[in-house]
Design an enzyme around this catalytic site. Structure first.
Site, short mmCIF file in Angstrom:
data_model
loop_
_atom_site.label_atom_id
_atom_site.label_comp_id
_atom_site.label_asym_id
_atom_site.label_seq_id
_atom_site.Cartn_x
_atom_site.Cartn_y
_atom_site.Cartn_z
N ARG A 69 53.08 -127.07 -37.04
CA ARG A 69 53.63 -128.27 -37.67
C ARG A 69 52.72 -129.48 -37.60
O ARG A 69 52.64 -130.26 -38.54
CB ARG A 69 54.97 -128.59 -37.00
CG ARG A 69 55.99 -127.56 -37.33
CD ARG A 69 57.25 -127.73 -36.55
NE ARG A 69 58.19 -126.72 -37.00
CZ ARG A 69 59.41 -126.58 -36.51
NH1 ARG A 69 59.82 -127.37 -35.53
NH2 ARG A 69 60.20 -125.66 -36.98
N GLU A 91 65.88 -129.30 -24.63
CA GLU A 91 64.93 -130.24 -25.23
C GLU A 91 64.62 -131.42 -24.31
O GLU A 91 63.58 -132.06 -24.45
CB GLU A 91 65.45 -130.74 -26.59
CG GLU A 91 64.40 -131.57 -27.32
CD GLU A 91 64.74 -131.90 -28.76
OE1 GLU A 91 65.58 -131.20 -29.36
OE2 GLU A 91 64.16 -132.86 -29.29
#
Ligand code: FAD
Length: 667
Positions: free
Chosen positions: A298, A404
């Site tokens: 990404r 996360e």
């Protein structure tokens, strides 16, 4: 000792898997969440979850290769043992979720279907249409409900975690939380506290993340003394729908199912994209990275899209930066079956059918690789010691972080579909260690705890009251949030420059000062969203400061962190001898930069609330760092020089194969 009680804050994939595992092991759990757990941000996850599988094994894949892709994708910034353990657990986790009832897509033969995601050449991603997160979350939620009925789990939905309670020895003894309906406060004594509170995308104003992803819980733990790791590494996803209110993700699965990114070769070509012939299009990712094409990691795809729009002036639109993401060549039936969920989102918000017309997309803030610093215990085979209380524990004994909100698995850049895996893995894997760690408590501390909780409650009640009566301030919290988001997006996303970062740091300090003069428009003490938001805005400033300071100090390019002033030069020469000389110089510079910067950034909250930054060595014991090129056109010479150097130094190759961690690899 009485049966331990564990407090889990957060009911996304990480929090639910930890809760389920703890309950299975006989532990009582209090599960606190800002929103109903089924509305946690994990519900938004679209594309899938990674693990090696029988199909990829036939093509030469292995857990080791999954580990290698993850480390290479993360630019070698993550400690290697936890990542190895996670990759080893991948197949078992996907099998488990399958057995729990997740409706994964199937092939006509009944096997789990797989798609390819970024940063790998294998189809390693299992998926449930384009709503994988929702299906995983609902399955775990069902399991947790089962334990709720058994009396092992008590859920506290619409509760806000305000602070961890630490005893005089600095051990976490529980937490203070607030009911967001009645606004009452409550102490939660616990033998261990696990934070599973997700990312902090709201710091950037508009992002692909849910509106509850403010990072408030993590910021509160940080201010109580927990360290924060690799804060400056923020993922900007290459493909999102730009929107005035929010940026909506177009998952990497679109490219995994054949989506192609392109721009017209003529700047701002006014023609309907369907009328632009192939020869007048630039498929710039495929041209620059022929090996990985549209599925480069990404950070690379994002930077290339940014570059083609801003530096090369080839944005599709003149007044709004965007490129085409084209699925129109894929059969409609395939699109509906595999990507229905996200195509509906595009159609709904853009009013255009992406099955017929190429989508217009642009990068958006998406994920935080950084998070609370956590420990691990390395095993003799290179993975982790199962049941060690050090696994996932922050520097505060008794306080853990998973999902996360920890910094452990993704280094400088996360590979797509690896987050769902790291969330479920860290939740399941930490549970036995958390229980083992509960013994370390001690009776005396338990006796002292009522004093600790009373003072915690008083402190939080006082803070709350002080905010409620602030109706006459001259600052608006929503306006300040917008200013903070715009600032962070401008200076701390794709391209970073030191002078801008330094100026932004000063600006954030001034916004924080202004926040102290914020007025709340609602002074009522019943479901007061205004005061809750104002509090969480205050919590964004310490995180913004550690991101900016970490980025300012890190003078290199690594993964999502890109500073043009420190970029590695391209190879320009065509003459073979000169090309070789440039490649040698490139590798010298790479080595020097690795020696200086292959370090985890660790931020500690100073006495005045300012971040104090230090660096820790990264455990690269399983795989030596190497240049991250992804088959870049022109990078072959660098790769060759690097391999020669490694061979001469006896690194990699045979040396790696002798490593015990390599033993199970099937390469
Ligand atoms: C649009 C989108 C699509 C994605 N698709 C994928 C994908 O296909 N594959 C992949 O691997 N990853 C994907 N990701 C990333 C992935 O979804 C997340 O990283 C992951 O779901 C985070 O899970 P979590 O359990 O750590 O946190 P979350 O799911 O964010 O849960 C956090 C929990 O903490 C609670 N909480 C937060 N603050 C507080 C507080 N102060 N007090 C009490 N409770 C609190 C919340 O209520 C919530 O229950 C995607 C992300 C986005 C934005």
């Amino acid at each position: 000792m009485a049966q331990p009680r564990v407090l889990v804050i957060g009911g996304g994939l990480a929090g639910l898997s930890a809760t389920m595992r703890l309950a299975e092991l006989g532990i009582n759990v209090d599960l606190v969440s800002l929103v109903p757990v089924k509305r946690s941000h994990s519900v938004c996850a679209q594309g899938g979850i990674n693990s090696v599988n029988s199909l990829t094994r036939q093509q030469g894949d292995s857990e080791w290769k999954h580990f290698d892709d993850t480390i290479y994708g993360g630019d070698f910034l993550q400690h290697q043992p936890p990542v190895k353990e996670m990759a080893d657990w991948g197949p078992r986790i996907v099998d488990l979720m399958d057995r729990l009832g997740v409706p994964f897509n199937r092939t006509p033969e009944g096997f789990r279907d797989q798609r390819r995601f970024g940063g790998t050449l294998f189809k390693r991603t299992a998926f449930a249409g384009a709503t994988t997160g929702q299906q995983l979350l609902y399955s775990l939620d069902e399991q947790v409900r089962r334990w709720e009925v058994e009396g092992k789990v008590k859920k506290w939905e619409f509760w806000d975690f305000l602070e961890p309670v630490l005893d005089d020895a600095g051990r976490c003894r529980g937490a203070i939380c607030q009911d967001l309906v009645t606004m009452q406060f409550r102490a939660f004594p616990a033998d261990a506290v696990i934070l599973a509170t997700g990312g902090c995308g709201l710091l950037y104003g508009r992002s692909t993340m849910s509106m509850v992803c403010t990072g408030s819980a993590v910021s509160r733990a940080y201010r109580a003394g927990a360290w924060y790791g690799n804060g400056e590494f923020i993922q900007v996803h290459p493909t999102a729908i730009p929107g005035a209110d929010k940026l909506r993700l177009m998952s990497e699965s679109a490219r995994g199912e054949g989506g192609r990114v392109w721009v017209p070769k003529t700047p701002h070509d006014p023609r309907d994209p369907r009328d632009i012939p192939e020869s007048e299009r630039s498929y710039f990712l495929e041209e620059r990275y022929p090996k990985y094409g549209n599925l480069v990691p990404r950070d690379i795809a994002t930077r290339e899209i940014f570059d083609i729009c801003t530096n090369e002036g080839l944005s599709v639109e003149k007044d709004r930066l965007c490129v085409y993401l084209d699925l129109t060549h894929v059969p409609r039936e395939t699109l509906d079956r595999k990507l229905g969920g996200i195509l509906e989102i595009y159609e709904k918000f853009q009013g255009v059918d992406p099955r017929v017309v190429p989508m217009k997309i642009f990068p958006a803030v998406h994920y935080s690789m950084g998070g609370l610093w956590v420990d691990y215990e390395k095993s003799s085979t290179g993975g982790l010691v199962e049941g060690s209380p050090r696994n996932q524990q922050t520097n505060i004994p008794g306080l853990y972080a998973i999902g996360e909100c920890d910094y452990q698995y993704h280094g400088a850049n996360r590979l797509g579909a690896n987050s769902l895996l790291s969330c479920i893995f860290s939740g399941l894997f930490c549970a036995p260690g958390v229980i083992a760690g509960c013994d370390a408590g001690g009776k005396k501390a338990a006796e002292e705890s009522s004093r600790l909780f009373e003072s915690g409650l008083r402190r939080e009640e006082e803070r709350h009251r002080a905010l409620l009566v602030r109706t006459a301030g001259d600052e608006n919290p929503y306006d300040l949030h917008q200013q903070l988001g715009n600032l962070m997006t401008r200076v701390a996303t794709v391209v970073r420059r030191n002078e801008q970062l330094a100026a932004a740091y000063a600006e954030v300090c001034s916004l924080e000062e202004r926040w102290r003069r914020c007025a709340v428009s609602d002074s009522g003490n019943w479901t007061n969203q205004n005061v809750v938001f104002t509090k969480s805005l205050g919590d964004m400033f310490p995180l913004a400061k550690l991101i900016l300071k970490g980025a300012l100090q890190r003078d290199e390019c690594r993964g999502a962190h890109y500073k043009p002033d420190f970029a590695m030069p391209d190879i320009h020469a065509t003459d073979p001898a000169e090309k070789r000389r440039e490649a040698e110089a490139w590798c010298d510079r790479f080595e020097a930069s690795t020696r200086r910067w292959l370090k985890s950034t660790v931020a500690k909250c100073g006495p005045e609330g300012e971040p104090e930054i230090s660096y820790q060595d990264v455990d690269t014991s399983l795989m030596p760092p190497r240049p991250r090129l992804y088959g870049l056109v022109g990078g072959e010479e660098i790769e060759e020089v690097w391999k020669e150097r490694q061979r001469a130094a006896g690194v990699g190759g045979d040396a790696q194969k002798k490593s015990p961690a390599y033993a199970g690899a099937t390469t």
